[in-house]
Scaffold this motif. Structure first.
Motif, short mmCIF file in Angstrom:
data_model
loop_
_atom_site.label_atom_id
_atom_site.label_comp_id
_atom_site.label_asym_id
_atom_site.label_seq_id
_atom_site.Cartn_x
_atom_site.Cartn_y
_atom_site.Cartn_z
N LYS A 73 0.84 -1.21 0.00
CA LYS A 73 0.00 0.00 0.00
C LYS A 73 0.87 1.26 0.00
N GLY A 74 1.97 1.21 0.79
CA GLY A 74 2.87 2.35 0.81
C GLY A 74 3.52 2.58 -0.55
N TYR A 75 3.95 1.47 -1.19
CA TYR A 75 4.53 1.59 -2.52
C TYR A 75 3.52 2.14 -3.52
N ARG A 76 2.28 1.65 -3.41
CA ARG A 76 1.25 2.10 -4.34
C ARG A 76 0.97 3.59 -4.16
N ASP A 77 0.87 4.01 -2.90
CA ASP A 77 0.63 5.43 -2.64
C ASP A 77 1.79 6.29 -3.15
N ALA A 78 3.03 5.78 -2.91
CA ALA A 78 4.19 6.54 -3.38
C ALA A 78 4.21 6.61 -4.90
N LEU A 79 3.84 5.50 -5.55
CA LEU A 79 3.82 5.48 -7.01
C LEU A 79 2.77 6.43 -7.56
N VAL A 80 1.61 6.45 -6.91
CA VAL A 80 0.55 7.37 -7.35
C VAL A 80 1.01 8.82 -7.18
N SER A 81 1.67 9.09 -6.04
CA SER A 81 2.16 10.44 -5.80
C SER A 81 3.21 10.84 -6.83
N GLN A 82 4.14 9.91 -7.11
CA GLN A 82 5.16 10.19 -8.11
C GLN A 82 4.54 10.41 -9.49
N SER A 83 3.54 9.60 -9.81
CA SER A 83 2.88 9.73 -11.11
C SER A 83 2.20 11.09 -11.23
N ARG A 84 1.55 11.52 -10.17
CA ARG A 84 0.89 12.83 -10.20
C ARG A 84 1.91 13.95 -10.37
N GLN A 85 3.02 13.84 -9.65
CA GLN A 85 4.05 14.87 -9.78
C GLN A 85 4.62 14.92 -11.19
N LEU A 86 4.83 13.72 -11.77
CA LEU A 86 5.36 13.69 -13.13
C LEU A 86 4.36 14.26 -14.13
N LYS B 73 7.17 -4.46 -21.55
CA LYS B 73 5.89 -4.36 -20.86
C LYS B 73 6.06 -4.29 -19.34
N ASN B 74 7.27 -4.53 -18.88
CA ASN B 74 7.55 -4.41 -17.45
C ASN B 74 7.82 -2.95 -17.10
N GLY B 75 7.56 -2.60 -15.86
CA GLY B 75 7.84 -1.25 -15.41
C GLY B 75 6.72 -0.28 -15.73
N ARG B 76 6.61 0.74 -14.91
CA ARG B 76 5.60 1.78 -15.13
C ARG B 76 6.20 3.15 -14.85
N LEU B 77 6.80 3.29 -13.68
CA LEU B 77 7.37 4.58 -13.31
C LEU B 77 8.55 4.94 -14.21
N MET B 78 9.33 3.95 -14.60
CA MET B 78 10.50 4.21 -15.44
C MET B 78 10.12 4.82 -16.78
N TRP B 79 8.98 4.42 -17.34
CA TRP B 79 8.55 4.97 -18.63
C TRP B 79 8.11 6.42 -18.48
N LEU B 80 7.50 6.74 -17.35
CA LEU B 80 7.14 8.14 -17.11
C LEU B 80 8.39 9.02 -17.01
N TYR B 81 9.40 8.51 -16.32
CA TYR B 81 10.63 9.29 -16.19
C TYR B 81 11.36 9.41 -17.53
N LEU B 82 11.34 8.37 -18.35
CA LEU B 82 11.98 8.46 -19.67
C LEU B 82 11.32 9.54 -20.52
N LYS B 83 9.99 9.58 -20.48
CA LYS B 83 9.28 10.63 -21.22
C LYS B 83 9.58 12.00 -20.62
N TYR B 84 9.67 12.04 -19.31
CA TYR B 84 9.99 13.29 -18.62
C TYR B 84 11.38 13.80 -19.02
N TRP B 85 12.35 12.90 -19.12
CA TRP B 85 13.70 13.31 -19.52
C TRP B 85 13.72 13.83 -20.96
N GLU B 86 12.95 13.19 -21.83
CA GLU B 86 12.89 13.65 -23.22
C GLU B 86 12.32 15.07 -23.29
N LEU B 87 11.26 15.32 -22.51
CA LEU B 87 10.69 16.67 -22.49
C LEU B 87 11.68 17.67 -21.89
N GLN B 88 12.42 17.23 -20.89
CA GLN B 88 13.43 18.10 -20.29
C GLN B 88 14.50 18.48 -21.31
#
Length: 268
Positions: A100-113, A232-247
């Motif tokens: 649950k803690g990981y899920r909440d942290a992931l949701v928070s990170q996703s929102r921030q991204l 198909k593995n991973g979720r947060l890593m793909w958000l960060y990869l897109k974030y780096w490209e935009l950066q």
């Protein structure tokens, strides 16, 4: 006819004259062995009864002892099973809390991204508007095109660096999700990524080292167990990869803007 008052001569008869007592000798000769046999059978029966009774008592004692041992083992097994079940329930509750803690942290990170991505998109639109304004003037347009071309080369190199990180991140996530690969393999990949993020200029500009640590800590998403596509593995890593490209794209235009502003300042 037979005279019942005069039976034939048998072995057991009273002494008669002229017989010298021979009949009594035969009588005692048969009587003594019979008495001995009867005494032996009586003694043997008594001893057999004693042995049977002793065996029965020993059997009952052994049965009681075995029953007692089985009851003790049963109680011990039940107690140990209950203790194990309680421990497993506690561990399960801990894992649920951790997930649950990981899920909440992931949701928070996703929102921030998502918010950061939205902000970058707004900055990009703002820079595009400024670019259109610059294109309206001839000299500024030429300068702008030269600067954009120069920064585009930097952008291409930066995108290649991000692609290299993407390739290694895919392998890292595959090692995380694999049941066959040892965790040391994943630790080795993570260590190499952090070293590269701390030494590669583009990665340093994008602050990728901190983002990688966040990915390693919170990205535990794995595809189906029968999945063979590593991407198909991973979720947060793909958000960060897109974030780096935009950066990278944002920094390209910021560098162009900075160069133009610096040129205008020097011209004045």
């Amino acid at each position: 006819m037979n005279n019942l008052n005069d039976p034939p001569r048998w072995n057991i008869q009273p002494d008669q004259q002229g017989d010298d007592g021979g009949g009594n000798k035969w009588n005692y000769a048969f009587l003594v062995p019979m008495l001995g046999l009867a005494a032996f059978r009586w003694i043997w029966s008594r001893e057999s009864q004693k042995e049977v009774l002793a065996a029965k008592i020993k059997y009952e004692e052994d049965a009681k002892l075995i029953k007692k041992e089985l009851e003790m083992k049963y109680l011990s097994t039940v107690t140990e099973t209950r203790r194990t079940v309680a421990h497993l329930e506690l561990e399960l509750e801990k894992e649920r809390s951790r997930v649950k803690g990981y899920r909440d942290a992931l949701v928070s990170q996703s929102r921030q991204l998502i918010e950061e991505r939205k902000r970058l998109q707004e900055d990009r639109e703002s820079i595009d508007r400024e670019k259109q304004q610059l294109l309206r003037s001839g000299a500024a347009a030429a300068l702008y095109n030269n600067l954009v071309e120069r920064e585009t080369n930097w952008q291409s190199k930066a995108m290649l660096v991000i692609k290299e990180f993407e390739k290694v991140l895919v392998e890292r996530q595959n090692a995380f999700c694999s049941f066959l690969l040892h965790r040391d393999k994943r630790y080795e990949i993570e260590k190499s990524l952090l070293v590269k993020a701390a030494t590669e200029p583009v990665a340093v500009d994008l602050n990728m080292e901190s983002d990688l640590k966040t990915i390693f800590k919170h990205d535990n998403h794995c595809a189906d167990i029968l999945n063979t596509d590593k991407r198909k593995n991973g979720r947060l890593m793909w958000l960060y990869l897109k974030y780096w490209e935009l950066q990278v794209e944002l920094q390209k235009f910021k560098k162009v803007e900075k160069s133009i502003l610096g040129t205008n300042y020097n011209a004045e």
